[in-house]
Design a protein around this motif. Structure first.
Motif, short mmCIF file in Angstrom:
data_model
loop_
_atom_site.label_atom_id
_atom_site.label_comp_id
_atom_site.label_asym_id
_atom_site.label_seq_id
_atom_site.Cartn_x
_atom_site.Cartn_y
_atom_site.Cartn_z
N MET A 117 12.25 4.27 -7.23
CA MET A 117 12.70 5.53 -8.47
C MET A 117 12.22 6.56 -8.97
O MET A 117 10.27 6.11 -8.52
N PHE A 118 11.53 7.70 -9.31
CA PHE A 118 11.06 8.56 -9.39
C PHE A 118 10.36 8.94 -10.73
O PHE A 118 11.53 8.78 -11.06
N GLU A 119 9.06 8.88 -11.39
CA GLU A 119 9.01 9.69 -12.68
C GLU A 119 9.29 10.91 -12.87
O GLU A 119 8.59 11.36 -11.99
N VAL A 120 9.99 10.74 -13.59
CA VAL A 120 10.09 12.82 -14.21
C VAL A 120 9.51 13.48 -15.41
O VAL A 120 9.39 12.90 -16.10
N GLN A 121 8.61 14.38 -14.95
CA GLN A 121 7.36 14.70 -16.18
C GLN A 121 7.51 16.42 -16.22
O GLN A 121 7.36 17.00 -15.14
N TRP A 122 8.09 16.70 -17.30
CA TRP A 122 8.69 17.89 -18.09
C TRP A 122 6.58 19.22 -18.05
O TRP A 122 6.26 17.98 -18.83
N LEU A 123 6.58 19.89 -17.13
CA LEU A 123 5.27 20.13 -17.66
C LEU A 123 5.63 21.17 -18.76
O LEU A 123 6.48 21.59 -18.82
N PRO A 124 4.21 21.32 -19.34
CA PRO A 124 4.78 22.65 -20.74
C PRO A 124 4.87 23.49 -20.81
O PRO A 124 5.73 23.75 -21.59
N THR A 125 4.96 24.26 -19.67
CA THR A 125 5.45 25.27 -19.47
C THR A 125 7.46 25.27 -19.10
O THR A 125 7.97 25.93 -19.89
N ALA A 126 7.68 24.30 -18.87
CA ALA A 126 9.07 23.89 -18.63
C ALA A 126 9.50 23.53 -19.81
O ALA A 126 10.98 23.60 -20.49
N LEU A 127 9.00 22.84 -20.69
CA LEU A 127 9.25 22.47 -21.97
C LEU A 127 9.37 23.83 -23.50
O LEU A 127 10.22 23.41 -23.32
N ASP A 128 8.44 24.74 -22.47
CA ASP A 128 8.50 25.74 -23.27
C ASP A 128 10.16 26.65 -23.72
O ASP A 128 10.00 27.14 -24.29
N GLY A 129 9.78 26.54 -21.91
CA GLY A 129 11.44 26.87 -21.15
C GLY A 129 12.64 26.80 -22.24
O GLY A 129 13.05 27.48 -22.62
N LEU A 130 12.54 25.64 -22.26
CA LEU A 130 13.97 24.91 -22.52
C LEU A 130 13.85 24.95 -23.80
O LEU A 130 14.68 25.18 -24.57
N ALA A 131 12.65 24.41 -24.83
CA ALA A 131 12.04 24.98 -25.98
C ALA A 131 13.32 26.37 -26.04
O ALA A 131 14.13 26.66 -27.39
N ARG A 132 12.47 27.53 -25.66
CA ARG A 132 13.02 29.15 -25.94
C ARG A 132 14.86 28.72 -25.46
O ARG A 132 15.47 29.74 -26.24
N ILE A 133 15.36 28.47 -24.60
CA ILE A 133 16.44 28.42 -24.59
C ILE A 133 17.23 27.62 -25.65
O ILE A 133 17.67 28.03 -25.70
N TRP A 134 16.75 26.45 -25.69
CA TRP A 134 17.25 25.91 -26.80
C TRP A 134 17.20 26.31 -28.73
O TRP A 134 18.79 26.33 -28.77
N LEU A 135 16.47 27.29 -28.85
CA LEU A 135 17.01 27.69 -29.89
C LEU A 135 17.25 28.75 -30.17
O LEU A 135 17.52 29.09 -31.41
N GLN A 136 17.66 30.07 -29.08
CA GLN A 136 18.72 31.07 -28.39
C GLN A 136 19.69 30.02 -28.45
O GLN A 136 20.85 31.57 -28.59
N ALA A 137 20.08 29.52 -28.45
CA ALA A 137 21.77 28.56 -28.35
C ALA A 137 22.80 27.96 -29.39
O ALA A 137 21.86 28.22 -30.70
N SER A 138 23.76 28.72 -29.63
CA SER A 138 24.78 28.28 -30.15
C SER A 138 24.57 27.04 -30.44
O SER A 138 24.39 26.26 -29.36
N SER A 139 25.99 26.54 -31.68
CA SER A 139 25.50 24.99 -31.40
C SER A 139 26.22 24.54 -30.34
O SER A 139 25.72 23.05 -29.42
N ALA A 140 27.54 25.11 -29.72
CA ALA A 140 28.10 24.65 -28.27
C ALA A 140 26.87 24.19 -27.54
O ALA A 140 27.13 23.46 -26.72
N GLU A 141 26.37 25.32 -26.66
CA GLU A 141 25.41 25.32 -25.89
C GLU A 141 24.31 25.11 -25.51
O GLU A 141 23.88 24.35 -24.79
N ARG A 142 24.07 24.46 -27.06
CA ARG A 142 22.97 23.23 -27.48
C ARG A 142 23.35 22.55 -26.99
O ARG A 142 22.54 21.10 -26.52
N GLN A 143 24.36 21.51 -27.47
CA GLN A 143 25.09 20.27 -26.31
C GLN A 143 24.99 20.59 -24.83
O GLN A 143 24.53 19.81 -24.45
N GLU A 144 25.28 21.46 -24.96
CA GLU A 144 25.58 21.73 -22.60
C GLU A 144 23.89 21.68 -22.23
O GLU A 144 23.94 21.52 -21.42
#
Length: 88
Positions: free
Chosen positions: A1-28
């Protein structure tokens, strides 16, 4: 089993995507990030498409991620995340 580590750059990208999304898109997006975490824990080399040595691109709509696999440490680093838009 592998440990999954999100680098800060990936987390920043994910946060940007989530903040720009609608409520339904955020659930997806939340569901897709969980799916990616789970899928990458077991046999990450079988997920997505290969790129450079030990690097892959993996998709879980509406997200795409670039990962690096470290077999010696049993870790998967998520390097980058982006939003996949449906084609009309």
């Amino acid at each position: 089993m592998f440990e999954v580590q999100w680098l800060p750059t990936a987390l920043d990208g994910l946060a940007r995507i989530w903040l720009q999304a609608s409520s339904a898109e955020r659930q997806e997006i939340t569901a897709a990030s969980r799916l990616l975490d789970n899928a990458l824990q077991d046999h990450p080399e079988k997920q997505g498409e290969s790129r450079d040595i030990n690097e892959r691109v993996v998709f879980a709509h509406p997200l795409g991620v670039r990962i690096a696999i470290d077999y010696e440490r049993s870790t998967v680093r998520v390097l980058k995340a982006w939003h996949i838009r449906r084609r009309h």
